[in-house]
Design an enzyme around this catalytic site. Structure first.
Site, PDB file in Angstrom:
ATOM      1  N   GLY A  47      51.438  55.653  76.496  1.00 35.03           N
ATOM      2  CA  GLY A  47      51.100  56.335  77.682  1.00 35.03           C
ATOM      3  C   GLY A  47      49.934  56.680  77.897  1.00 35.03           C
ATOM      4  O   GLY A  47      49.709  57.945  78.542  1.00 35.03           O
ATOM      5  N   HIS A  52      41.441  54.848  71.322  1.00 29.03           N
ATOM      6  CA  HIS A  52      41.914  54.507  70.646  1.00 29.03           C
ATOM      7  C   HIS A  52      41.831  54.585  69.239  1.00 29.03           C
ATOM      8  O   HIS A  52      42.039  53.812  67.731  1.00 29.03           O
ATOM      9  CB  HIS A  52      42.496  53.311  70.870  1.00 29.03           C
ATOM     10  N   TYR A  81      56.404  60.149  74.888  1.00 29.62           N
ATOM     11  CA  TYR A  81      56.208  59.670  75.760  1.00 29.62           C
ATOM     12  C   TYR A  81      57.635  60.147  75.793  1.00 29.62           C
ATOM     13  O   TYR A  81      57.866  60.434  76.941  1.00 29.62           O
ATOM     14  CB  TYR A  81      56.425  58.324  75.001  1.00 29.62           C
ATOM     15  N   MET A 117      52.602  56.118  90.215  1.00 27.61           N
ATOM     16  CA  MET A 117      51.366  55.633  89.818  1.00 27.61           C
ATOM     17  C   MET A 117      51.355  53.965  89.167  1.00 27.61           C
ATOM     18  O   MET A 117      50.610  54.239  90.118  1.00 27.61           O
ATOM     19  CB  MET A 117      51.590  56.025  88.300  1.00 27.61           C
TER      20      MET A 117
HETATM   21  P1  A3P Z   1      55.759  49.598  79.089  1.00 29.03           P
HETATM   22  O1  A3P Z   1      54.620  48.332  78.536  1.00 29.03           O
HETATM   23  O2  A3P Z   1      56.749  49.760  78.390  1.00 29.03           O
HETATM   24  O3  A3P Z   1      56.279  49.337  80.320  1.00 29.03           O
HETATM   25  P2  A3P Z   1      48.573  52.682  77.729  1.00 29.03           P
HETATM   26  O4  A3P Z   1      48.343  53.934  79.386  1.00 29.03           O
HETATM   27  O5  A3P Z   1      48.819  53.750  76.172  1.00 29.03           O
HETATM   28  O6  A3P Z   1      48.234  51.544  77.433  1.00 29.03           O
HETATM   29  O7  A3P Z   1      49.751  53.039  78.434  1.00 29.03           O
HETATM   30  C1  A3P Z   1      51.527  51.869  78.959  1.00 29.03           C
HETATM   31  C2  A3P Z   1      52.391  51.797  79.068  1.00 29.03           C
HETATM   32  O8  A3P Z   1      52.716  53.217  79.723  1.00 29.03           O
HETATM   33  C3  A3P Z   1      53.338  51.324  79.187  1.00 29.03           C
HETATM   34  O9  A3P Z   1      54.192  50.487  79.214  1.00 29.03           O
HETATM   35  C4  A3P Z   1      53.270  51.616  81.183  1.00 29.03           C
HETATM   36  O10 A3P Z   1      54.446  51.142  81.932  1.00 29.03           O
HETATM   37  C5  A3P Z   1      53.446  53.385  80.376  1.00 29.03           C
HETATM   38  N1  A3P Z   1      53.426  54.131  81.905  1.00 29.03           N
HETATM   39  C6  A3P Z   1      52.166  54.817  82.567  1.00 29.03           C
HETATM   40  N2  A3P Z   1      52.323  55.266  83.438  1.00 29.03           N
HETATM   41  C7  A3P Z   1      53.986  55.822  83.232  1.00 29.03           C
HETATM   42  C8  A3P Z   1      54.265  57.069  84.033  1.00 29.03           C
HETATM   43  N3  A3P Z   1      53.986  57.446  84.878  1.00 29.03           N
HETATM   44  N4  A3P Z   1      56.294  56.323  83.701  1.00 29.03           N
HETATM   45  C9  A3P Z   1      56.149  55.934  82.365  1.00 29.03           C
HETATM   46  N5  A3P Z   1      55.551  55.582  82.266  1.00 29.03           N
HETATM   47  C10 A3P Z   1      54.177  54.732  82.392  1.00 29.03           C
END
Ligand code: A3P
Length: 315
Positions: free
Chosen positions: A64, A132, A218, A257
């Site tokens: 997230g 990361h 998350y 978003m």
């Molecule tokens: P999923 O692939 O399970 O949908 P990162 O930013 O670390 O790459 O993480 C991406 C993950 O965060 C994805 O998960 C994405 O959908 C989720 N994500 C991004 N924005 C979000 C939001 N506003 N609410 C919930 N999940 C979110």
């Protein structure tokens, strides 16, 4: 139609196209990374000059990261999304697309022609970064208490599913092509950034009481976004009015978003990677793990997390 080539994404060449002759994965300090994490970046970041008000969103990938970065940016902008300067949104600090051996950078968007840590050098404070990097590779000054670190944790089953979907098209490792071989690797330190457990427990064990660290989960953010926003604002020393908190929450939802990020992605010509925002739910792992995989993973989870005091929610 069987021999039809897969259509290239409108957004440009894939990461695999850009790596040139470099291996798909590289190892630094004993930890595997995708090719665009360079040795020079890793070295530079260890001794990085951190500003007191730098904000480093730090995560195991797919926890997230972008969500937390957006919340931080919205808090700093008092909830006025239109005031966020999107030109000051860096890729992970360790990314370096133009290292020797990679394809020439002439067709890269400008923000990828210079290593991230160099790009952000003269940005005005407060700078917002994502990384990361594992704990032992973080800037020394951060571990000594400088800067502010927003660390996001996510349950390892949903994270695995999210990561698999993300890594698959990037072709970093043949093991990522099948879910079962991916999951086997995911449970080990051979995974990019090291294993979920090593990565998160190192930060948690060493820094959970440090004043310059805020740990978010998350699943808590999904359950109660408003509380998470207030936590971030307090941590950053920003007192937001109720209306400003409402504005941040409104713009940090998944739907909001999703809309915005797609626009930003196409405007900045971001390449290759599948959209960062996918399902964004808790419990997606149930669609992917077999019963046997789930049982084996639960056993591993209990062994690794025992005594850590860290509990994750899976639904
Ligand atoms: P999923 O692939 O399970 O949908 P990162 O930013 O670390 O790459 O993480 C991406 C993950 O965060 C994805 O998960 C994405 O959908 C989720 N994500 C991004 N924005 C979000 C939001 N506003 N609410 C919930 N999940 C979110």
């Amino acid at each position: 139609m069987a021999d039809e080539k897969p259509k290239k994404k409108a957004s440009g060449p894939s990461l695999a196209d850009l790596k040139g002759d470099l291996p798909s994965e590289v190892v630094h300090d004993g930890v595997p990374f995708p090719w665009m994490v360079s040795e020079r970046a890793v070295k530079a970041l260890k001794d990085y000059d951190v500003r007191d008000d730098d904000i480093w969103v730090t995560t195991y990938p797919k926890a997230g990261t972008h969500w937390a970065v957006e919340i931080v940016n919205l808090v700093l902008a008092d909830g006025h999304e239109e005031n966020i300067d999107r030109t000051k949104q860096a890729k992970p600090m360790e990314f370096d697309f133009t290292q020797p051996g990679a394809k020439p950078p002439d067709h890269l968007p400008p923000d990828m022609r210079i290593p991230t840590y160099e790009q952000v050098k003269d940005w005005p404070s407060p700078r917002v970064f994502m990384t990361h990097l594992p704990e032992h590779m973080m800037p020394k000054q951060i571990c000594e208490g400088k800067g502010k670190i927003v660390f996001v944790l996510r349950n390892p089953k949903d994270l695995a599913v999210s990561m698999w979907h993300f890594l698959l098209p990037n072709k970093f490792n043949p093991k990522h092509e099948q879910w079962n071989t991916f999951l086997e690797q995911y449970c080990t330190d051979e995974m990019v950034c090291g294993s979920y457990f090593t990565y998160n427990l190192n930060f948690w064990n060493k820094h959970r009481l440090d004043e310059n660290f805020l740990f978010l989960k998350y699943e808590d953010m999904k359950r109660d976004l408003r509380t998470a926003v207030v936590q971030v604002a307090d941590f950053l020393g920003r007192s937001l009015s109720d209306e400003a908190v409402d504005r941040v929450v409104d713009k940090a939802t998944l739907d909001s978003m999703k809309q915005r990020f797609n626009t930003v992605e196409s405007k900045s010509g971001k390449i290759g990677a599948p959209s960062i925002i996918r399902k964004g739910i808790v419990g997606d792992w149930k669609t992917q793990f077999t019963v046997a995989q789930n049982e084996a993973f639960n056993k591993l989870y209990r062994e690794k997390m025992e005594g850590s005091g860290l509990h994750m929610d899976f639904e």
